[in-house]
Scaffold this active site. Structure first.
Site, short mmCIF file in Angstrom:
data_model
loop_
_atom_site.label_atom_id
_atom_site.label_comp_id
_atom_site.label_asym_id
_atom_site.label_seq_id
_atom_site.Cartn_x
_atom_site.Cartn_y
_atom_site.Cartn_z
N ASN A 7 0.85 -1.19 0.00
CA ASN A 7 0.00 0.00 0.00
C ASN A 7 0.88 1.25 0.00
O ASN A 7 1.73 1.41 0.90
CB ASN A 7 -0.90 -0.04 1.24
CG ASN A 7 -1.85 1.14 1.30
OD1 ASN A 7 -1.44 2.28 1.13
ND2 ASN A 7 -3.11 0.87 1.56
N ARG A 49 -7.07 13.00 0.83
CA ARG A 49 -6.03 13.48 1.74
C ARG A 49 -4.63 12.96 1.39
O ARG A 49 -3.64 13.55 1.77
CB ARG A 49 -6.36 13.13 3.19
CG ARG A 49 -6.28 11.67 3.51
CD ARG A 49 -6.39 11.41 4.99
NE ARG A 49 -7.75 11.51 5.45
CZ ARG A 49 -8.22 10.79 6.49
NH1 ARG A 49 -7.40 9.99 7.15
NH2 ARG A 49 -9.46 10.90 6.86
N GLU A 70 -8.65 0.64 -3.11
CA GLU A 70 -9.57 0.65 -1.98
C GLU A 70 -10.48 1.87 -2.12
O GLU A 70 -10.00 2.96 -2.44
CB GLU A 70 -8.81 0.78 -0.66
CG GLU A 70 -7.94 -0.39 -0.32
CD GLU A 70 -7.17 -0.14 0.97
OE1 GLU A 70 -7.47 0.83 1.69
OE2 GLU A 70 -6.26 -0.92 1.23
N THR A 101 -8.44 3.40 8.12
CA THR A 101 -9.67 2.60 8.15
C THR A 101 -9.72 1.82 9.46
O THR A 101 -8.91 0.93 9.69
CB THR A 101 -9.68 1.63 6.94
OG1 THR A 101 -9.30 2.38 5.79
CG2 THR A 101 -11.04 1.04 6.72
N GLU A 151 -11.32 -9.46 2.50
CA GLU A 151 -10.05 -9.10 3.14
C GLU A 151 -10.34 -9.01 4.63
O GLU A 151 -11.15 -8.17 5.06
CB GLU A 151 -9.51 -7.77 2.61
CG GLU A 151 -8.20 -7.41 3.33
CD GLU A 151 -7.49 -6.19 2.78
OE1 GLU A 151 -7.76 -5.79 1.63
OE2 GLU A 151 -6.64 -5.64 3.51
N HIS A 191 -4.01 -4.86 7.66
CA HIS A 191 -4.16 -3.76 8.61
C HIS A 191 -3.33 -4.02 9.86
O HIS A 191 -3.57 -4.96 10.60
CB HIS A 191 -5.62 -3.50 9.01
CG HIS A 191 -5.78 -2.09 9.51
ND1 HIS A 191 -6.08 -1.04 8.67
CD2 HIS A 191 -5.61 -1.56 10.72
CE1 HIS A 191 -6.11 0.07 9.38
NE2 HIS A 191 -5.84 -0.21 10.61
N1 PXP Z 1 -6.02 -3.22 3.87
C1 PXP Z 1 -6.94 -2.23 3.92
C2 PXP Z 1 -8.31 -2.49 3.39
C3 PXP Z 1 -6.61 -0.96 4.43
O1 PXP Z 1 -7.51 0.02 4.47
C4 PXP Z 1 -5.28 -0.74 4.90
C5 PXP Z 1 -4.88 0.61 5.42
O2 PXP Z 1 -4.87 1.52 4.40
C6 PXP Z 1 -4.36 -1.80 4.81
C7 PXP Z 1 -4.77 -3.04 4.31
C8 PXP Z 1 -2.93 -1.64 5.21
O3 PXP Z 1 -2.83 -1.37 6.57
P1 PXP Z 1 -1.45 -0.89 7.18
O4 PXP Z 1 -1.12 0.44 6.57
O5 PXP Z 1 -1.72 -0.82 8.65
O6 PXP Z 1 -0.43 -1.94 6.80
#
Ligand code: PXP
Length: 237
Positions: A7, A49, A70, A101, A151, A191
């Site tokens: 990400n 943002r 996303e 999120t 997910e 996450h």
């Molecule tokens: N998956 C989703 C759906 C998310 O919204 C996020 C955060 O943007 C992540 C994965 C990745 O989370 P993290 O940045 O904590 O690794």
């Protein structure tokens, strides 16, 4: 072998600290792919943002692996997804005040709307995933929607305060991954996953893909500092 989706939102967050041009999430995506990432993930938020429309458009052109967008299930985002055509859309809840999120999407409320969203995206050859809490009623609802993937939100696991809670949350994710897979859904997770807590999640064989942002970008900033400082010193002395 489990796939890694990187990400790149946080690269855009650093750029927006100066509302400038660098660092560019597109460059980060290219480097992540060169390092072996299986996919690139970005979240186009309603308030823009971090990731901007321009980023999504360019990522679509540049990403050679797999682009996972996303987004919230709004009319504006649906139009965007259908014009950009990412490989996958992950539907997430979105609140303006949140830092990130914070929980999974509640698929049981708004079911009819989400069913329409799912079929519209699938009709455009976009793979549809729902970011949900590891909860059986949510998984059943996603299967009923006709979506492709769940997910599983690993936030509670990542934030667990003691070992008992870690084990409990890990078992929850493991059993929900099995349940989703039995229902014919693909399973990914993400996450709060980091270099300390990811290994046990990666061992769950039903989980095909992990989406990770914060910990990778945090590590990249730190391991890159030494070279960045040396390069600057070489320039000025
Ligand atoms: N998956 C989703 C759906 C998310 O919204 C996020 C955060 O943007 C992540 C994965 C990745 O989370 P993290 O940045 O904590 O690794």
């Amino acid at each position: 072998m489990v796939r890694l989706g990187v990400n790149v939102d946080h690269i855009a967050t650093i750029r927006e600290a100066r509302r400038g041009r660098e660092p560019d999430p597109i460059a980060a995506a290219v480097l992540a792919e060169l390092a072996g990432a299986d996919g690139i993930v970005c979240h186009l938020r309603e308030d823009r943002r971090h990731i901007k429309d321009r980023d999504l458009t360019l990522l679509r052109q540049v990403v050679k692996t797999h682009l996972n967008m996303e987004m919230a299930a709004t009319e504006e985002m649906m139009k965007k997804a259908i014009s950009v055509l990412p490989d996958m859309v992950t539907l997430v809840p979105e609140r303006r005040q949140e830092l990130t999120t914070e929980g999974g999407l509640d698929v049981t409320t708004n079911f009819d709307h989400l069913e329409e969203v799912t079929s519209t995206l699938r009709a455009n050859n976009i793979v549809v995933s729902f970011f949900i809490d590891p909860d059986i009623s949510q998984i059943k609802a996603v299967a009923k929607l006709g979506a492709d993937y769940v997910e599983l939100h690993t936030g509670n696991y990542a934030n667990a305060q003691d070992l008992n809670q870690v084990v409990e949350e890990l078992e929850r994710i493991r059993s929900m991954a099995m349940a989703a897979s039995k229902m014919g859904l693909g399973v990914s997770a993400g996450h709060g996953l980091n270099y300390q807590n990811v290994v046990d999640i990666a061992k769950i064989k039903q989980i095909e893909e992990l989406n990770i942002g914060h910990s990778i970008i945090s590590k990249a900033v730190l391991i890159g500092i030494e070279k960045a400082v040396r390069d600057m010193i070489a320039l000025i002395r």
